[in-house]
Scaffold this motif. Structure first.
Motif, PDB file in Angstrom:
ATOM      1  N   HIS A  38      -4.018   9.776  -0.709  1.00 35.35           N
ATOM      2  CA  HIS A  38      -3.044   9.287   0.267  1.00 35.35           C
ATOM      3  C   HIS A  38      -2.396  10.470   0.970  1.00 35.35           C
ATOM      4  CE1 HIS A  38      -3.446   5.312  -1.528  1.00 35.35           C
ATOM      5  NE2 HIS A  38      -3.223   5.860  -2.713  1.00 35.35           N
ATOM      6  N   TRP A  39      -2.323  10.361   2.288  1.00 33.83           N
ATOM      7  CA  TRP A  39      -1.720  11.399   3.128  1.00 33.83           C
ATOM      8  C   TRP A  39      -0.658  10.771   4.032  1.00 33.83           C
ATOM      9  CZ3 TRP A  39      -3.118  16.535   2.886  1.00 33.83           C
ATOM     10  CH2 TRP A  39      -4.319  16.851   2.266  1.00 33.83           C
ATOM     11  N   GLY A  40       0.370  11.543   4.291  1.00 37.70           N
ATOM     12  CA  GLY A  40       1.272  11.166   5.368  1.00 37.70           C
ATOM     13  C   GLY A  40       0.693  11.612   6.688  1.00 37.70           C
ATOM     14  N   LYS A  41       1.414  11.324   7.771  1.00 41.37           N
ATOM     15  CA  LYS A  41       0.918  11.695   9.107  1.00 41.37           C
ATOM     16  C   LYS A  41       1.337  13.100   9.485  1.00 41.37           C
ATOM     17  CE  LYS A  41       0.510   6.997  10.828  1.00 41.37           C
ATOM     18  NZ  LYS A  41       0.855   6.015  11.877  1.00 41.37           N
ATOM     19  N   GLY A  42       2.226  13.691   8.707  1.00 43.84           N
ATOM     20  CA  GLY A  42       2.593  15.074   8.931  1.00 43.84           C
ATOM     21  C   GLY A  42       3.828  15.257   9.787  1.00 43.84           C
ATOM     22  N   THR A  43       4.425  16.426   9.638  1.00 44.17           N
ATOM     23  CA  THR A  43       5.554  16.823  10.471  1.00 44.17           C
ATOM     24  C   THR A  43       5.284  18.234  10.986  1.00 44.17           C
ATOM     25  OG1 THR A  43       7.983  17.010  10.571  1.00 44.17           O
ATOM     26  CG2 THR A  43       6.941  17.696   8.518  1.00 44.17           C
ATOM     27  N   LEU A  44       5.493  18.446  12.286  1.00 42.77           N
ATOM     28  CA  LEU A  44       5.147  19.710  12.928  1.00 42.77           C
ATOM     29  C   LEU A  44       6.285  20.710  12.787  1.00 42.77           C
ATOM     30  CD1 LEU A  44       3.285  21.429  14.736  1.00 42.77           C
ATOM     31  CD2 LEU A  44       4.390  20.326  16.717  1.00 42.77           C
ATOM     32  N   GLN A  91       0.842  -1.187   0.000  1.00 39.04           N
ATOM     33  CA  GLN A  91       0.000   0.000   0.000  1.00 39.04           C
ATOM     34  C   GLN A  91       0.885   1.248   0.000  1.00 39.04           C
ATOM     35  OE1 GLN A  91       0.592  -2.003   2.411  1.00 39.04           O
ATOM     36  NE2 GLN A  91       0.582  -1.053   4.438  1.00 39.04           N
ATOM     37  N   VAL A  92       0.296   2.348  -0.399  1.00 40.93           N
ATOM     38  CA  VAL A  92       1.042   3.601  -0.465  1.00 40.93           C
ATOM     39  C   VAL A  92       1.312   4.120   0.946  1.00 40.93           C
ATOM     40  CG1 VAL A  92       0.984   5.985  -1.249  1.00 40.93           C
ATOM     41  CG2 VAL A  92       0.037   4.182  -2.704  1.00 40.93           C
ATOM     42  N   GLN A  93       2.564   4.466   1.196  1.00 44.41           N
ATOM     43  CA  GLN A  93       2.935   5.084   2.466  1.00 44.41           C
ATOM     44  C   GLN A  93       3.738   6.335   2.184  1.00 44.41           C
ATOM     45  OE1 GLN A  93       4.858   2.066   4.954  1.00 44.41           O
ATOM     46  NE2 GLN A  93       2.949   1.912   6.115  1.00 44.41           N
ATOM     47  N   LEU A  94       3.391   7.395   2.907  1.00 50.62           N
ATOM     48  CA  LEU A  94       4.089   8.668   2.806  1.00 50.62           C
ATOM     49  C   LEU A  94       4.550   9.047   4.202  1.00 50.62           C
ATOM     50  CD1 LEU A  94       1.493  10.514   0.526  1.00 50.62           C
ATOM     51  CD2 LEU A  94       3.584   9.356  -0.194  1.00 50.62           C
ATOM     52  N   VAL A  95       5.828   9.326   4.352  1.00 48.30           N
ATOM     53  CA  VAL A  95       6.382   9.638   5.669  1.00 48.30           C
ATOM     54  C   VAL A  95       7.137  10.958   5.594  1.00 48.30           C
ATOM     55  CG1 VAL A  95       7.877   8.865   7.531  1.00 48.30           C
ATOM     56  CG2 VAL A  95       6.564   7.186   6.211  1.00 48.30           C
ATOM     57  N   GLU A  96       6.631  11.955   6.315  1.00 48.14           N
ATOM     58  CA  GLU A  96       7.259  13.264   6.341  1.00 48.14           C
ATOM     59  C   GLU A  96       8.289  13.343   7.463  1.00 48.14           C
ATOM     60  OE1 GLU A  96       2.776  13.897   5.477  1.00 48.14           O
ATOM     61  OE2 GLU A  96       4.033  12.681   6.789  1.00 48.14           O
ATOM     62  N   SER A  97       9.284  14.195   7.265  1.00 46.24           N
ATOM     63  CA  SER A  97      10.295  14.444   8.299  1.00 46.24           C
ATOM     64  C   SER A  97      10.883  15.823   8.082  1.00 46.24           C
ATOM     65  CB  SER A  97      11.395  13.379   8.252  1.00 46.24           C
ATOM     66  OG  SER A  97      12.063  13.401   7.014  1.00 46.24           O
ATOM     67  N   GLY A  98      11.619  16.292   9.070  1.00 46.30           N
ATOM     68  CA  GLY A  98      12.334  17.553   8.937  1.00 46.30           C
ATOM     69  C   GLY A  98      11.740  18.713   9.707  1.00 46.30           C
ATOM     70  N   GLY A  99      10.596  18.520  10.331  1.00 40.90           N
ATOM     71  CA  GLY A  99      10.003  19.592  11.107  1.00 40.90           C
ATOM     72  C   GLY A  99      10.721  19.800  12.431  1.00 40.90           C
ATOM     73  N   TYR A 148       1.915  18.279   5.652  1.00 39.24           N
ATOM     74  CA  TYR A 148       1.589  16.948   5.140  1.00 39.24           C
ATOM     75  C   TYR A 148       1.977  16.849   3.669  1.00 39.24           C
ATOM     76  CZ  TYR A 148      -1.690  16.858   9.120  1.00 39.24           C
ATOM     77  OH  TYR A 148      -2.265  16.908  10.357  1.00 39.24           O
ATOM     78  N   CYS A 149       2.429  15.699   3.250  1.00 38.51           N
ATOM     79  CA  CYS A 149       2.515  15.445   1.819  1.00 38.51           C
ATOM     80  C   CYS A 149       1.392  14.492   1.448  1.00 38.51           C
ATOM     81  CB  CYS A 149       3.876  14.921   1.384  1.00 38.51           C
ATOM     82  SG  CYS A 149       4.276  13.247   1.865  1.00 38.51           S
ATOM     83  N   ALA A 150       1.011  14.553   0.189  1.00 43.53           N
ATOM     84  CA  ALA A 150      -0.133  13.787  -0.271  1.00 43.53           C
ATOM     85  C   ALA A 150      -0.030  13.565  -1.772  1.00 43.53           C
ATOM     86  CB  ALA A 150      -1.429  14.517   0.082  1.00 43.53           C
ATOM     87  N   MET A 192       2.778  15.132  -6.727  1.00 42.19           N
ATOM     88  CA  MET A 192       2.927  15.190  -5.265  1.00 42.19           C
ATOM     89  C   MET A 192       2.619  16.592  -4.756  1.00 42.19           C
ATOM     90  SD  MET A 192       3.819  12.120  -4.508  1.00 42.19           S
ATOM     91  CE  MET A 192       4.172  12.381  -2.777  1.00 42.19           C
ATOM     92  N   GLY A 193       2.003  16.648  -3.594  1.00 45.44           N
ATOM     93  CA  GLY A 193       1.659  17.941  -3.029  1.00 45.44           C
ATOM     94  C   GLY A 193       2.053  18.054  -1.566  1.00 45.44           C
ATOM     95  N   TRP A 194       2.302  19.267  -1.133  1.00 46.20           N
ATOM     96  CA  TRP A 194       2.491  19.600   0.275  1.00 46.20           C
ATOM     97  C   TRP A 194       1.316  20.477   0.708  1.00 46.20           C
ATOM     98  CZ3 TRP A 194       5.898  17.804   3.776  1.00 46.20           C
ATOM     99  CH2 TRP A 194       7.065  17.172   3.314  1.00 46.20           C
ATOM    100  N   PHE A 195       0.810  20.158   1.887  1.00 48.44           N
ATOM    101  CA  PHE A 195      -0.284  20.897   2.499  1.00 48.44           C
ATOM    102  C   PHE A 195       0.109  21.229   3.933  1.00 48.44           C
ATOM    103  CE2 PHE A 195      -3.661  19.989  -0.649  1.00 48.44           C
ATOM    104  CZ  PHE A 195      -3.019  19.001  -1.389  1.00 48.44           C
ATOM    105  N   ARG A 196      -0.535  22.197   4.513  1.00 44.29           N
ATOM    106  CA  ARG A 196      -0.273  22.475   5.922  1.00 44.29           C
ATOM    107  C   ARG A 196      -1.577  22.821   6.627  1.00 44.29           C
ATOM    108  NH1 ARG A 196       2.928  28.289   5.826  1.00 44.29           N
ATOM    109  NH2 ARG A 196       1.158  29.564   5.174  1.00 44.29           N
ATOM    110  N   GLN A 197      -1.562  22.570   7.937  1.00 39.76           N
ATOM    111  CA  GLN A 197      -2.694  22.902   8.789  1.00 39.76           C
ATOM    112  C   GLN A 197      -2.187  23.684   9.976  1.00 39.76           C
ATOM    113  OE1 GLN A 197      -5.238  19.598   9.805  1.00 39.76           O
ATOM    114  NE2 GLN A 197      -6.928  20.965  10.293  1.00 39.76           N
ATOM    115  N   ALA A 198      -2.508  24.961   9.997  1.00 37.19           N
ATOM    116  CA  ALA A 198      -2.131  25.817  11.114  1.00 37.19           C
ATOM    117  C   ALA A 198      -3.087  25.578  12.279  1.00 37.19           C
ATOM    118  CB  ALA A 198      -2.174  27.273  10.677  1.00 37.19           C
ATOM    119  N   PRO A 199      -2.674  25.884  13.493  1.00 37.27           N
ATOM    120  CA  PRO A 199      -3.543  25.679  14.658  1.00 37.27           C
ATOM    121  C   PRO A 199      -4.885  26.383  14.482  1.00 37.27           C
ATOM    122  CG  PRO A 199      -1.321  26.193  15.360  1.00 37.27           C
ATOM    123  CD  PRO A 199      -1.341  26.393  13.883  1.00 37.27           C
TER     124      PRO A 199
END
Length: 124
Positions: free
Chosen positions: A113-119, A1-9, A92-94, A34-41
């Protein structure tokens, strides 16, 4: 299955720069937009940057981000120079499963498909 793992935050100061990475597996990476998305508080997730199979890029704000991809490493990167406190959020990448897919497919409600994100936390 597709897995996306973010890092570097991490926790950084305003004016610093960061390079986020997203490592992909379970797909023929070079065939996927491929895309990058973000979610601010307290805010909804939003599109930040995208890169097509051929390396064409698109941005929510020109000049604020640099997206790139390394198909040999199955990795997409997001560079954020001169970070600001308002850049704080989970990044997040997706990607999408449709083939062919292009930059126009990179919408928050359209990703398969989404990764779990990096803060990323930017202090002033």
């Amino acid at each position: 299955q597709v897995q996306l793992v973010e890092s570097g935050g991490g926790l950084v100061q305003a004016g610093d720069s960061l390079r986020l990475s997203c490592s992909a597996s379970g797909l023929t990476f070079s065939s996927y937009v491929m895309g990058w998305f973000r979610q601010a508080p307290g805010k909804e997730r939003e599109f930040v940057a995208g890169i097509s199979r051929g390396g064409e890029s698109s941005y929510s704000v020109k000049g604020r981000f640099i997206i790139s991809r390394d198909n040999a490493r199955n990795t997409v990167y997001l560079e954020i120079p001169s970070l600001k406190p308002e850049d704080t959020g989970v990044y997040y990448c997706a990607t999408v499963d449709r083939s062919p897919s292009d930059l126009a497919d990179l919408r928050t409600d359209n990703m398969d498909h989404w990764g779990k994100g990096t803060l990323v936390t930017v202090s002033s």
